[in-house]
Design an enzyme around this catalytic site. Structure first.
Site, mmCIF file in Angstrom:
data_model
loop_
_atom_site.group_PDB
_atom_site.id
_atom_site.type_symbol
_atom_site.label_atom_id
_atom_site.label_comp_id
_atom_site.label_asym_id
_atom_site.label_seq_id
_atom_site.Cartn_x
_atom_site.Cartn_y
_atom_site.Cartn_z
ATOM 1 N N HIS A 68 -4.318 -4.191 0.043
ATOM 2 C CA HIS A 68 -3.646 -4.332 1.913
ATOM 3 C C HIS A 68 -4.432 -6.370 1.503
ATOM 4 C CE1 HIS A 68 -2.852 -1.771 4.649
ATOM 5 N NE2 HIS A 68 -3.808 -0.284 3.827
ATOM 6 N N CYS A 97 0.294 -1.348 0.112
ATOM 7 C CA CYS A 97 -0.051 0.020 -0.004
ATOM 8 C C CYS A 97 0.980 1.281 0.166
ATOM 9 C CB CYS A 97 -1.518 0.214 1.084
ATOM 10 S SG CYS A 97 -2.427 1.264 1.319
ATOM 11 N N GLU A 119 -3.360 -8.399 3.425
ATOM 12 C CA GLU A 119 -3.112 -8.692 4.832
ATOM 13 C C GLU A 119 -3.988 -9.036 5.814
ATOM 14 O OE1 GLU A 119 -2.117 -5.125 5.217
ATOM 15 O OE2 GLU A 119 -2.231 -5.692 3.571
#
Length: 306
Positions: A235, A142, A237
Site C-alpha cells: 500500500h 494490494c 499510497e
C-alpha cells in the site's frame, strides 16, 4: 517527462542505452499532446481517504490528468458513502464505451475470501476483461494486484502464518527497468494484508518479472514484459497515519493486532505518525505515468493495439 535536446548531442546515445527517453527538437515540434484519461476503481472501505491518497500521488507530475472514478455495483457502502458514490462515481455501464490511458484498481477488505466468493467478483472480472481493449496501462494495488494476477495468469494467493503489517525494506532486482528509475538500491513500503503472492508462483509465468522483493515480506513489484501491467502488492499510497489508524481500529475491536513492524510505539496506542516511504511512492506513480502511460499510449485512444 522526456528531455528535449538538439539532434546529435553526444549524451543522447549514452542516455538511450540507459532507456532514458530523449526527444529531439524535430519530434518535439511535431508531437501531439493531450490530457491523459485515468479511471480509478476504488474498492477500499476508507473511500475518501483513499481518493485523497491516490490523487496526492498522481498530482506529482507535469502531465495533465483527467480522472474518473468507477464504483462496482455490489460494493458494501454506508449511507454517507452511498451519497458520495452517487455524486462522484460512475457505474460500469456508464463508462464501458470509453477508452482510458490508465486504470488503477485498489485493494479491498475481502482478501480472506476466495476470489469467486467476493460479492462483486464477476463484475470486477468484467472490468478486467474490458480493460484489455479499452485501457492502455493498468496499475493494481494490494488485493487488486492479487485479483488481477489470479484473473490474468491464474496465480493464487497464499496465506502467511500471520498478518503482514508494517513497513518493510525492499531490494530492487532490475535497476534498468523504467518503473524503478531513480529508486535507491533498497526502499521502504507499507503493507497491511493477510494474504500474499508467492515468489515461486510468479516465476512460473514467463510474461511476468519480479522487480522488487524482500526476504521479510516477499514480492512487492511485478510487471508484465510489455510494461502495460504493474502489480503492487503493498500500500504505497498510504499516508503517515493509515497504519496507525488501522492498528487502533483493530485494537479497540479486541482483535489484539501485532504492532505494525518498523512503527515506533509511544504509549499503549500511540504509534508515531512517521513515514519512510513517501518519496518512493511519489516516484513509483510518476514513473508509471511517464513510462507506462504517457510515452506509450497512442494519441487516439480508440487506436489501442494489444
Amino acid at each position: 517527462m522526456p528531455i528535449c535536446v538538439k539532434e546529435g548531442l553526444p549524451a543522447i546515445e549514452t542516455l538511450a542505452r540507459e532507456d532514458i527517453f530523449i526527444m529531439t527538437e524535430k519530434r518535439a515540434i511535431h508531437q501531439d499532446i493531450r490530457v491523459l484519461n485515468l479511471l480509478i476503481v476504488n474498492l477500499m472501505p476508507t473511500v475518501i481517504a483513499t481518493e485523497t491518497q491516490l490523487l496526492r500521488l498522481l498530482s506529482n507530475t507535469a502531465l495533465q490528468l483527467n480522472i474518473e472514478f468507477l464504483k462496482i455495483s455490489d460494493q458494501l457502502t454506508g449511507d454517507k458513502t452511498a451519497d458520495h458514490f452517487k455524486q462522484f462515481y460512475h457505474s460500469f455501464k456508464e463508462i464501458k464505451n470509453n477508452h482510458y490511458d490508465g486504470i488503477i484498481i485498489t485493494g479491498a477488505p475481502v482478501e480472506k475470501q476466495e476470489f469467486e466468493a467476493v460479492a462483486y467478483w464477476q463484475e470486477l472480472c468484467d472490468v478486467l476483461e474490458w480493460a484489455k481493449t479499452h485501457v492502455f496501462s493498468s496499475l493494481y494495488i494490494c488485493w487488486g494486484a492479487q485479483a488481477a494476477l489470479y484473473y490474468h495468469y491464474g496465480i493464487k494467493k497464499s496465506v502467511p502464518s500471520a498478518k503482514i503489517s508494517g513497513v518493510c525494506a525492499y531490494d530492487v532486482n532490475n535497476r534498468r527497468h523504467p518503473i524503478v528509475r531513480g529508486f535507491d538500491d533498497f526502499f521502504y513500503a507499507p503493507h497491511s494484508h493477510y494474504t500474499a503472492i508467492a515468489r515461486e508462483d510468479v516465476l512460473t509465468i514467463p510474461q511476468l518479472e519480479i522487480l522488487a522483493e524482500s526476504s521479510e515480506a516477499g514480492v512487492y513489484l511485478i510487471s508484465d514484459i510489455t510494461n502495460r501491467q504493474l502489480f503492487v502488492t503493498g500500500h504505497c499510497e498510504y499516508d503517515r497515519v493509515t497504519l496507525k489508524n488501522e492498528y487502533i481500529r483493530d485494537y479497540l475491536q479486541g482483535l489484539k493486532p501485532d504492532v505494525p513492524k518498523n512503527y515506533q510505539l509511544k504509549g499503549e496506542l500511540g504509534i508515531s505518525d512517521q513515514t519512510t516511504w513517501s518519496s518512493h511512492a511519489t516516484l513509483l506513480f510518476a514513473n508509471w505515468l511517464n513510462y507506462y502511460v504517457y510515452q506509450q499510449t497512442p494519441y487516439h485512444l480508440k487506436e489501442l493495439s494489444f
